[in-house]
Enzyme design. Structure first.
Site, mmCIF file in Angstrom:
data_model
loop_
_atom_site.group_PDB
_atom_site.id
_atom_site.type_symbol
_atom_site.label_atom_id
_atom_site.label_comp_id
_atom_site.label_asym_id
_atom_site.label_seq_id
_atom_site.Cartn_x
_atom_site.Cartn_y
_atom_site.Cartn_z
ATOM 1 N N ASP A 149 -7.782 109.947 37.009
ATOM 2 C CA ASP A 149 -7.352 111.338 37.164
ATOM 3 C C ASP A 149 -8.455 112.237 36.628
ATOM 4 O O ASP A 149 -8.816 112.155 35.455
ATOM 5 C CB ASP A 149 -6.062 111.609 36.370
ATOM 6 N N ASP A 158 -4.527 103.906 33.736
ATOM 7 C CA ASP A 158 -5.512 104.696 34.468
ATOM 8 C C ASP A 158 -6.491 105.305 33.479
ATOM 9 O O ASP A 158 -6.394 105.069 32.272
ATOM 10 C CB ASP A 158 -4.820 105.795 35.300
ATOM 11 N N ASP A 170 -7.898 109.062 32.345
ATOM 12 C CA ASP A 170 -7.678 110.507 32.465
ATOM 13 C C ASP A 170 -8.889 111.239 31.912
ATOM 14 O O ASP A 170 -9.236 111.073 30.749
ATOM 15 C CB ASP A 170 -6.428 110.917 31.686
#
Ligand code: TTP
Ligand code: MN
Ligand code: MN
Ligand code: MN
Length: 355
Positions: A299, A205, A207
């Site tokens: 995120d 992902d 961040d």
């Protein structure tokens, strides 16, 4: 053990946060095996055993070269009997029969598949397994299954989300967020954290930390940024959580987890990628082969500048490094570290007893 052994042992410190760990792992043959057993233990609800395997793997990751003998292993900290046995087996046979057996297990395979879905934790995966579900197809076709919005998105974008995110893709997303943030609030500071900040070349992902040099200016920014990106069709899923820092420390707080309390969004971005025009043999133009975007997990975390150093440290990872840093703070320094602050427990106790 000889004196030399003792000296060598002291070169590998006991806390993970005290060890330098090279970016390339020279011992993945061992760490992969230990991490499989760690996963298996966590699937069985044995968190203590799971952590023991993680600890052993983390020690091997820090070594500058590949382990070759049992003697070297005996000098390392953090190894329990079970982990030692697994490494010994691999040193002798080139593989671990126990690990092979685990990876063949239907429960292990199913739990791994299900927990890889965004929004699906151990409890849900286990319940689905107990209900007889085994594949993504089973989940997609089930009539009675009630999925959360998050799980629905996770299932829908499963293939994309389980493809690694490149550094270039992460930089692109950070830039997208920065541009939109600047349009609302010039001077917003956007930082790529997580694995990419540790120098990893790919990740699962992206961040991103968001802050502003003037305390308080960051409040309310995230919903504007998400709203703007959404209107541009760039958001496939998002779940905005407001800042809960003050609730968490109020007397009636029920919060016990070590999750942080920043305003945040765990989202899925729709990232444009170069289309496969040049693909040789791409005769059939099925919707799948002409797809020019990729779903990417992002995120976004908003922090006031006063807490930014702790947030940055906490969100850089790895998870085990953070766990070890907090254990070190608590045990060796009698201090509490989290993503919001670092404080002396002795002083807090004195303050409480005086009040
Ligand atoms: P991850 O994104 O899960 O892991 P990673 O970036 O190290 O690796 P990957 O490439 O697979 O993405 O977490 C990054 C850091 O964020 C990790 O150290 C833990 C921290 N974190 C929190 O502090 N609070 C949270 O609620 C979550 C989900 C993560
Ligand atoms: Mn054991
Ligand atoms: Mn990450
Ligand atoms: Mn993350």
């Amino acid at each position: 053990h000889s004196d030399v052994d003792v000296v060598v042992a002291s070169l590998v410190p006991a806390y993970g946060c005290q060890r330098r760990t090279p970016l390339t792992n020279k011992n993945c043959i061992f760490t992969d095996a230990l991490e499989t057993l760690s996963k298996e233990a966590s699937f069985c609800g044995s968190d203590g055993r799971s952590l023991a395997f993680i600890r052993a793997a983390s020690v091997l990751r820090s070594l500058p070269s590949t382990l070759t003998t049992i003697e070297e292993l005996n000098r390392l900290p953090g190894f329990g009997e079970h982990s030692k046995r697994v490494v010994q087996e691999i040193l002798e046979d080139g593989f671990s029969a126990e690990v092979e057996r685990v990876t063949q297990k239907e429960k292990y395979q199913t739990m791994k598949l299900f927990t890889n879905i965004f929004g699906v934790g151990m409890k849900t995966a286990n319940r689905w397994y107990q209900e007889g579900l085994r594949s993504l197809g089973d989940l997609r076709n089930s009539q009675k299954l009630k999925l959360s919005k998050q799980q629905e998105a996770g299932l829908q974008h499963y293939e994309d989300l389980n493809m690694p995110v490149s550094r270039a893709e992460a930089d692109l997303i950070a830039k997208m967020v920065e541009e939109v943030a600047h349009s609302f609030l010039p001077g917003t500071i956007i930082t790529l954290a997580g694995g990419f900040r540790r120098g990893k070349l790919s990740g699962h992902d992206v961040d991103i930390l968001i802050t502003h040099a003037q305390e308080g200016r960051e409040e309310g920014l995230l919903s504007k940024v998400i709203g703007q990106l959404q209107s541009q069709g760039l958001i496939l899923y998002h779940d905005l959580k407001r800042n809960s820092y003050h609730d968490a420390f109020s007397p009636d707080s029920k919060s016990t987890s070590n999750m942080d309390h920043f305003e945040r969004s765990f989202s899925i971005f729709r990232l444009k990628v170069a289309s496969h025009i040049g693909d040789i043999g791409a005769r059939d133009h099925s919707p799948e082969s002409s797809k020019d975007w990729k779903a990417v997990r992002v995120d976004l975390v908003v922090t006031p500048i006063s807490q930014y150093p702790y947030a940055l440290l906490g969100w850089t990872g790895s998870k085990h490094f953070e766990r070890e840093l907090r254990r070190f703070s608590c045990n060796e320094k009698k201090m509490v570290l989290n993503s919001h602050a670092l404080y002396d427990t002795v002083e807090v106790q004195v303050a409480i007893s005086q009040s």
